[in-house]
Scaffold this motif. Structure first.
Motif, PDB file in Angstrom:
ATOM      1  N   CYS A 172      57.725  57.724  76.676  1.00  0.00           N
ATOM      2  CA  CYS A 172      59.295  58.602  75.619  1.00  0.00           C
ATOM      3  C   CYS A 172      60.137  57.223  75.710  1.00  0.00           C
ATOM      4  O   CYS A 172      61.412  57.515  75.518  1.00  0.00           O
ATOM      5  CB  CYS A 172      60.037  59.169  76.582  1.00  0.00           C
ATOM      6  SG  CYS A 172      58.966  60.705  75.641  1.00  0.00           S
ATOM      7  N   GLY A 173      59.086  55.876  75.789  1.00  0.00           N
ATOM      8  CA  GLY A 173      60.335  54.569  75.621  1.00  0.00           C
ATOM      9  C   GLY A 173      60.505  53.937  77.234  1.00  0.00           C
ATOM     10  O   GLY A 173      61.645  52.909  77.289  1.00  0.00           O
ATOM     11  N   LEU A 174      61.030  55.025  78.571  1.00  0.00           N
ATOM     12  CA  LEU A 174      61.406  54.489  79.392  1.00  0.00           C
ATOM     13  C   LEU A 174      59.751  54.068  80.316  1.00  0.00           C
ATOM     14  O   LEU A 174      59.321  54.743  79.907  1.00  0.00           O
ATOM     15  CB  LEU A 174      61.996  55.414  80.000  1.00  0.00           C
ATOM     16  CG  LEU A 174      63.404  55.655  79.362  1.00  0.00           C
ATOM     17  CD1 LEU A 174      63.872  56.741  80.424  1.00  0.00           C
ATOM     18  CD2 LEU A 174      64.461  54.573  79.317  1.00  0.00           C
TER      19      LEU A 174
ATOM     20  N   LEU B  93      65.571  47.936  79.715  1.00  0.00           N
ATOM     21  CA  LEU B  93      64.308  48.666  80.164  1.00  0.00           C
ATOM     22  C   LEU B  93      63.274  47.734  81.713  1.00  0.00           C
ATOM     23  O   LEU B  93      62.692  48.820  82.400  1.00  0.00           O
ATOM     24  CB  LEU B  93      62.925  48.919  78.971  1.00  0.00           C
ATOM     25  CG  LEU B  93      64.062  50.066  77.676  1.00  0.00           C
ATOM     26  CD1 LEU B  93      62.768  50.241  77.030  1.00  0.00           C
ATOM     27  CD2 LEU B  93      64.193  51.671  78.381  1.00  0.00           C
TER      28      LEU B  93
ATOM     29  N   ILE C 294      68.239  46.303  73.923  1.00  0.00           N
ATOM     30  CA  ILE C 294      66.949  46.604  75.448  1.00  0.00           C
ATOM     31  C   ILE C 294      65.615  46.451  75.850  1.00  0.00           C
ATOM     32  O   ILE C 294      65.689  47.409  77.100  1.00  0.00           O
ATOM     33  CB  ILE C 294      67.075  48.204  73.071  1.00  0.00           C
ATOM     34  CG1 ILE C 294      67.480  48.833  72.885  1.00  0.00           C
ATOM     35  CG2 ILE C 294      65.659  49.162  74.191  1.00  0.00           C
ATOM     36  CD1 ILE C 294      68.482  49.294  73.281  1.00  0.00           C
ATOM     37  N   GLU C 295      65.175  46.100  75.466  1.00  0.00           N
ATOM     38  CA  GLU C 295      64.203  45.069  75.859  1.00  0.00           C
ATOM     39  C   GLU C 295      64.666  45.310  77.331  1.00  0.00           C
ATOM     40  O   GLU C 295      63.625  45.218  78.440  1.00  0.00           O
ATOM     41  CB  GLU C 295      63.794  44.323  75.371  1.00  0.00           C
ATOM     42  CG  GLU C 295      63.113  43.997  74.020  1.00  0.00           C
ATOM     43  CD  GLU C 295      64.185  44.067  73.035  1.00  0.00           C
ATOM     44  OE1 GLU C 295      64.633  42.521  73.092  1.00  0.00           O
ATOM     45  OE2 GLU C 295      65.134  44.637  72.459  1.00  0.00           O
TER      46      GLU C 295
ATOM     47  N   SER D 195      54.853  53.004  79.629  1.00  0.00           N
ATOM     48  CA  SER D 195      55.925  53.755  79.063  1.00  0.00           C
ATOM     49  C   SER D 195      56.289  55.792  78.514  1.00  0.00           C
ATOM     50  O   SER D 195      54.585  55.603  78.234  1.00  0.00           O
ATOM     51  CB  SER D 195      56.826  53.085  78.103  1.00  0.00           C
ATOM     52  OG  SER D 195      57.295  51.466  78.784  1.00  0.00           O
TER      53      SER D 195
ATOM     54  N   ARG E  26      62.433  49.068  84.966  1.00  0.00           N
ATOM     55  CA  ARG E  26      61.309  48.753  85.875  1.00  0.00           C
ATOM     56  C   ARG E  26      61.977  47.896  87.138  1.00  0.00           C
ATOM     57  O   ARG E  26      60.906  48.781  87.896  1.00  0.00           O
ATOM     58  CB  ARG E  26      60.740  48.128  84.994  1.00  0.00           C
ATOM     59  CG  ARG E  26      58.920  48.040  85.440  1.00  0.00           C
ATOM     60  CD  ARG E  26      58.217  46.867  84.187  1.00  0.00           C
ATOM     61  NE  ARG E  26      57.921  47.757  82.841  1.00  0.00           N
ATOM     62  CZ  ARG E  26      58.232  47.832  81.956  1.00  0.00           C
ATOM     63  NH1 ARG E  26      59.097  46.942  81.746  1.00  0.00           N
ATOM     64  NH2 ARG E  26      58.129  49.180  81.063  1.00  0.00           N
TER      65      ARG E  26
END
Length: 317
Positions: free
Chosen positions: A161-163, A41, A37-38, A159, A45
């Protein structure tokens, strides 16, 4: 037979999605951290600036034209944002940077749309001029934003909500410009001019105005991309966006936007941008030298253009 035809239809419609899955699987075999996930993301970006540029370039390509000045304009607007920030504040710096982008796009659009200069040569010349202006403006020096500003750092590195916040900026522009392209009269006219400029004139469409407006939209997107790049890096160099125009061009044609004009989608360009981002990120994680990315771009461009021309000839027959 029915199952085979259904499978073929799925492959045709979801080619880009399948390509994303294949690329992800290949890089994961060499580095299991690729699909974490990292890292995903981080890819979102990284692709935001190119994605914003792609929103504008898509209009230019669909109108049947070309633009090589994108990277240079983004670099100049990034430098403008950084240099003006500490002197005039973030808001004036942001608006002036976007205004520069619109201005350069409008000049290019006037030369291509009204004066009827060759779009390839014109944008190549604009690229050289903008690079020269950037060197003169910055005195070829490296600059950084000295005074901290919470919202700038939040846009560039924060970020929600995680995005990544800058990914939301890209998504907002994607929705806006996709609606303009697919639901408005102007969007229809862009496609008509790109498909057949001469025929569009007979229907009353002012092709010069459409082309000029398409370049102005691209300039606006380049200006916004420069602002986002400045927020992310908090620094600027003359060549901070060097080569971005080729990455974005590759992403656009990979997503189905025709170099011959008349066809394309801002929404589908996301998949092309994401694929290019995956390749760029995957090369680093696997340890493949960066120059192989340029080879990949070249192969993609040549292949997609060849396929596009073959399909058009088949349709004409």
């Amino acid at each position: 037979m029915a199952a085979r035809n259904a499978l073929k239809n799925i492959v045709k419609r979801q080619t880009l999605v399948l390509l994303i899955l294949v690329i992800g699987a290949i890089f994961t075999l060499f580095n299991p951290r690729f699909l974490r996930i990292e890292n995903l993301l981080n890819i979102l970006r990284q692709i935001s600036v190119n994605g914003i540029m792609a929103c504008g370039l898509t209009f230019v390509l669909i109108s049947g034209n070309f633009d090589l000045s994108g990277g240079a304009v983004v670099s100049l607007t990034c430098c403008t944002m950084v240099l003006m920030h500490d002197q005039f504040g973030p808001i004036p710096a942001m608006f002036f940077s976007m205004l520069i982008g619109i201005g350069i796009g409008s000049v290019t659009g006037f030369l291509v749309g009204y004066v009827k200069l060759n779009n390839f040569i014109t944008t190549l010349g604009i690229q050289s001029i903008v690079n020269a202006v950037s060197y003169i403006y910055t005195n070829s020096r490296y600059y950084a934003i000295r005074s901290g500003d919470t919202w700038i750092d939040y846009v560039g590195r924060g970020s929600f909500c995680g995005l990544p916040v800058q990914f939301y900026v890209y998504m907002a522009l994607l929705v806006i410009f996709q609606v303009i392209l697919s639901k408005t009269l102007f969007g229809y006219q862009v496609k008509a001019v790109g498909g057949n400029a001469q025929a569009s004139r007979y229907t009353g469409i002012r092709d010069g105005k459409i082309v000029a407006t398409s370049y102005a939209i691209a300039g606006l997107c380049y200006g916004i991309a420069g602002v986002v790049l400045a927020c992310r890096s908090l620094t600027s160099q003359v060549e901070s966006a060097s080569g971005f125009e080729f990455e974005v061009l590759t992403a656009c044609i990979l997503s189905g936007t025709s170099l011959l004009g008349g066809e394309g989608s801002v929404a589908k360009a996301f998949f092309g941008v994401f694929i290019m981002g995956m390749l760029k990120n995957g090369y680093v994680m696997v340890g493949i030298p960066a120059y192989y990315q340029y080879l990949t771009q070249c192969i993609i461009i040549l292949t997609v253009v060849w396929v596009d021309m073959r399909l058009r000839k088949r349709v004409e027959r």
